[in-house]
Design a protein around this motif. Structure first.
Motif, PDB file in Angstrom:
ATOM      1  N   GLU A  90      39.448  36.654  30.931  1.00  0.00           N
ATOM      2  CA  GLU A  90      40.256  36.473  32.459  1.00  0.00           C
ATOM      3  C   GLU A  90      41.725  36.421  30.999  1.00  0.00           C
ATOM      4  OE1 GLU A  90      41.509  32.061  34.830  1.00  0.00           O
ATOM      5  OE2 GLU A  90      40.071  31.706  33.237  1.00  0.00           O
ATOM      6  N   SER A  92      46.212  36.046  31.285  1.00  0.00           N
ATOM      7  CA  SER A  92      46.774  34.540  31.844  1.00  0.00           C
ATOM      8  C   SER A  92      48.127  35.201  32.256  1.00  0.00           C
ATOM      9  CB  SER A  92      47.774  34.059  30.746  1.00  0.00           C
ATOM     10  OG  SER A  92      48.936  35.509  29.930  1.00  0.00           O
ATOM     11  N   ASP A  93      47.605  37.081  32.895  1.00  0.00           N
ATOM     12  CA  ASP A  93      48.846  37.333  33.666  1.00  0.00           C
ATOM     13  C   ASP A  93      47.590  37.334  35.039  1.00  0.00           C
ATOM     14  OD1 ASP A  93      46.270  39.558  34.409  1.00  0.00           O
ATOM     15  OD2 ASP A  93      47.888  40.887  33.622  1.00  0.00           O
ATOM     16  N   GLY A  94      46.791  37.158  35.641  1.00  0.00           N
ATOM     17  CA  GLY A  94      45.447  36.542  37.049  1.00  0.00           C
ATOM     18  C   GLY A  94      44.508  37.665  36.578  1.00  0.00           C
ATOM     19  N   GLU A  95      44.251  38.746  35.695  1.00  0.00           N
ATOM     20  CA  GLU A  95      43.103  39.906  35.646  1.00  0.00           C
ATOM     21  C   GLU A  95      42.103  38.945  35.277  1.00  0.00           C
ATOM     22  OE1 GLU A  95      42.397  44.026  33.346  1.00  0.00           O
ATOM     23  OE2 GLU A  95      43.417  42.891  33.000  1.00  0.00           O
TER      24      GLU A  95
END
Length: 156
Positions: A90, A92-95
């Motif tokens: 996971e 921090s940009d959501g990917e």
């Protein structure tokens, strides 16, 4: 960008992408293993990274190892193929990524270890010191397979 590895975690988010990557298991003449310390997680790992369009997988692992460590390698074999769907990363940009990684055996042919934008350390580590480092279980498995005397590649 920060990353969190979820490994056999029932509460892990679902993967939203899959990325092809390569890593290098490189041991020098003194039986020391080439390792990096990642800037995004702080963990020690084998050098490697994302496969780019237009490259062969061996070109990827050679490029990534040199970028992350300053050491130029040649590929000498295949350790294994790793595609565990219970290991997601996971960012921090959501990917949320499921990695598909091929681990190659390599031999150093030039350069000296130095950090990079992606690494806070690049170093040769004695085999008996690897156990004391903060290494993710998925990378530890690749290291174990690299040190084994198996003649066939590992695959999952």
């Amino acid at each position: 960008m920060a990353r969190t590895d979820h490994y056999h975690d029932p509460d892990a988010p679902k993967a939203t992408s899959i990325v092809i990557a390569a890593s290098a298991f490189v041991v020098d003449d003194s039986e020391r293993l080439l390792m990096i310390r990642r800037t995004d997680s702080g963990k020690y790992a084998l050098p490697g990274g994302r496969h780019e369009l237009g490259e062969t997988m061996t070109q990827t692992v050679i490029r990534e190892t040199e970028e992350e460590t300053g050491v130029t390698i040649e590929v000498t074999g295949l350790i294994g193929i790793y595609s565990n769907p219970h290991h997601v990363i996971e960012f921090s940009d959501g990917e949320v990524r499921q990695e598909f990684s091929i681990c190659f055996r390599g031999r150093a042919v030039g350069g000296e270890p130095r950090p990079s934008d992606e690494t806070t350390e690049a170093l040769w580590v004695q085999r008996d010191q690897v156990a004391g480092l903060d290494v993710h279980p998925s990378i530890r498995l690749r290291i174990e397979h690299g040190y084994s005397s198996a003649t066939e590649p590992h695959y999952t």
